[in-house]
Design a protein around this motif. Sequence first.
Motif, PDB file in Angstrom:
ATOM      1  N   PHE A  39     -31.312  63.622  26.756  1.00  0.00           N
ATOM      2  CA  PHE A  39     -33.055  62.834  26.850  1.00  0.00           C
ATOM      3  C   PHE A  39     -32.895  61.214  26.367  1.00  0.00           C
ATOM      4  O   PHE A  39     -32.152  61.094  25.066  1.00  0.00           O
ATOM      5  CB  PHE A  39     -33.823  64.109  25.706  1.00  0.00           C
ATOM      6  CG  PHE A  39     -34.623  63.387  25.641  1.00  0.00           C
ATOM      7  CD1 PHE A  39     -35.454  64.685  26.671  1.00  0.00           C
ATOM      8  CD2 PHE A  39     -35.284  62.976  24.460  1.00  0.00           C
ATOM      9  CE1 PHE A  39     -36.744  65.071  26.515  1.00  0.00           C
ATOM     10  CE2 PHE A  39     -36.857  63.515  24.470  1.00  0.00           C
ATOM     11  CZ  PHE A  39     -37.317  63.543  26.040  1.00  0.00           C
ATOM     12  N   GLN A  41     -35.817  58.550  26.517  1.00  0.00           N
ATOM     13  CA  GLN A  41     -36.999  57.953  27.326  1.00  0.00           C
ATOM     14  C   GLN A  41     -37.676  58.830  27.868  1.00  0.00           C
ATOM     15  O   GLN A  41     -38.784  59.064  28.882  1.00  0.00           O
ATOM     16  CB  GLN A  41     -36.788  56.123  28.266  1.00  0.00           C
ATOM     17  CG  GLN A  41     -36.480  55.888  27.403  1.00  0.00           C
ATOM     18  CD  GLN A  41     -35.789  54.261  29.332  1.00  0.00           C
ATOM     19  OE1 GLN A  41     -35.388  55.046  29.773  1.00  0.00           O
ATOM     20  NE2 GLN A  41     -35.320  53.235  27.856  1.00  0.00           N
ATOM     21  N   ASN A  42     -38.286  60.009  26.968  1.00  0.00           N
ATOM     22  CA  ASN A  42     -38.662  61.034  27.596  1.00  0.00           C
ATOM     23  C   ASN A  42     -38.456  62.068  29.242  1.00  0.00           C
ATOM     24  O   ASN A  42     -39.194  62.222  29.474  1.00  0.00           O
ATOM     25  CB  ASN A  42     -40.721  61.178  27.965  1.00  0.00           C
ATOM     26  CG  ASN A  42     -40.801  60.888  26.289  1.00  0.00           C
ATOM     27  OD1 ASN A  42     -40.343  61.017  25.443  1.00  0.00           O
ATOM     28  ND2 ASN A  42     -41.722  59.363  26.029  1.00  0.00           N
ATOM     29  N   LYS A  43     -37.692  61.782  29.012  1.00  0.00           N
ATOM     30  CA  LYS A  43     -36.904  62.753  30.345  1.00  0.00           C
ATOM     31  C   LYS A  43     -34.981  62.886  30.265  1.00  0.00           C
ATOM     32  O   LYS A  43     -34.623  62.873  29.066  1.00  0.00           O
ATOM     33  CB  LYS A  43     -36.706  61.166  31.639  1.00  0.00           C
ATOM     34  CG  LYS A  43     -37.761  60.459  31.975  1.00  0.00           C
ATOM     35  CD  LYS A  43     -37.499  59.783  33.495  1.00  0.00           C
ATOM     36  CE  LYS A  43     -39.235  59.579  33.110  1.00  0.00           C
ATOM     37  NZ  LYS A  43     -39.942  60.232  34.390  1.00  0.00           N
ATOM     38  N   ASP A  52     -38.329  64.809  33.971  1.00  0.00           N
ATOM     39  CA  ASP A  52     -39.475  64.735  33.250  1.00  0.00           C
ATOM     40  C   ASP A  52     -39.561  65.920  32.996  1.00  0.00           C
ATOM     41  O   ASP A  52     -40.474  66.134  34.337  1.00  0.00           O
ATOM     42  CB  ASP A  52     -40.984  63.653  34.064  1.00  0.00           C
ATOM     43  CG  ASP A  52     -42.021  64.003  32.776  1.00  0.00           C
ATOM     44  OD1 ASP A  52     -41.737  64.236  31.898  1.00  0.00           O
ATOM     45  OD2 ASP A  52     -43.251  64.053  33.591  1.00  0.00           O
ATOM     46  N   ARG A  54     -41.737  68.930  31.365  1.00  0.00           N
ATOM     47  CA  ARG A  54     -43.116  69.963  30.895  1.00  0.00           C
ATOM     48  C   ARG A  54     -42.447  70.954  29.983  1.00  0.00           C
ATOM     49  O   ARG A  54     -43.447  71.410  29.130  1.00  0.00           O
ATOM     50  CB  ARG A  54     -43.510  69.847  32.050  1.00  0.00           C
ATOM     51  CG  ARG A  54     -44.545  69.011  32.786  1.00  0.00           C
ATOM     52  CD  ARG A  54     -44.113  69.216  34.207  1.00  0.00           C
ATOM     53  NE  ARG A  54     -45.415  68.075  35.327  1.00  0.00           N
ATOM     54  CZ  ARG A  54     -44.506  67.208  35.649  1.00  0.00           C
ATOM     55  NH1 ARG A  54     -43.044  67.987  35.119  1.00  0.00           N
ATOM     56  NH2 ARG A  54     -45.013  66.497  36.458  1.00  0.00           N
ATOM     57  N   THR A  56     -40.616  72.789  27.000  1.00  0.00           N
ATOM     58  CA  THR A  56     -38.614  73.063  26.058  1.00  0.00           C
ATOM     59  C   THR A  56     -38.836  73.810  25.226  1.00  0.00           C
ATOM     60  O   THR A  56     -39.928  74.292  24.936  1.00  0.00           O
ATOM     61  CB  THR A  56     -38.833  71.673  25.795  1.00  0.00           C
ATOM     62  OG1 THR A  56     -37.193  71.551  25.000  1.00  0.00           O
ATOM     63  CG2 THR A  56     -40.208  71.348  25.172  1.00  0.00           C
ATOM     64  N   GLU A  62     -33.981  61.296  20.801  1.00  0.00           N
ATOM     65  CA  GLU A  62     -34.122  60.498  21.565  1.00  0.00           C
ATOM     66  C   GLU A  62     -31.970  60.434  22.164  1.00  0.00           C
ATOM     67  O   GLU A  62     -31.691  60.511  20.701  1.00  0.00           O
ATOM     68  CB  GLU A  62     -34.264  59.176  21.450  1.00  0.00           C
ATOM     69  CG  GLU A  62     -34.014  57.919  22.122  1.00  0.00           C
ATOM     70  CD  GLU A  62     -34.961  57.704  23.917  1.00  0.00           C
ATOM     71  OE1 GLU A  62     -34.585  57.036  24.268  1.00  0.00           O
ATOM     72  OE2 GLU A  62     -35.527  58.585  23.539  1.00  0.00           O
TER      73      GLU A  62
END
Length: 140
Positions: A39, A41-43, A52, A54, A56, A62
């Motif tokens: 994980f 940078q939000n990906k 990406d 949505r 989880t 990070e």
Amino acid sequence: VLIDGELLQWETPKKIFFNPSTKKIVEVLQSGNLFAGEFAQNKIKTILGDFDVRQTNLKVAEGQRCNLFLPHGAIKINNSGSYNGNLKHYRFNGKSNLCHIEYAPNCYFSIIESADFDVKPNSSIRFAINNDLAVILPIE
């Protein structure tokens, strides 16, 4: 879902299939494919690229290692798909075909295609991924 006497998830069958809470559930139900990732940078970054995600079942930080889950139906063979692979072989199951795909060296996965699917084994294929179905799962 009760495995080895432990209650792992209590949801509707559809919710469990598309949004399982653990890797163990995916493996027992054979409901899709898991890809190791990280994980950032939000990906989630995987061998398939960056997603990406949505949905989880995991609070991720990070740099944390995790799994990307793509349920059956999220990956479809499609001539205009963004990914290239090789159809290693497939098995007709009556209502569908179980297709074994090679994406990169040491990256193999299985998908389900319709009963009328007809591509010769060891053929180059293109496929698409529905990112809306991607789920992050913990490494177990």
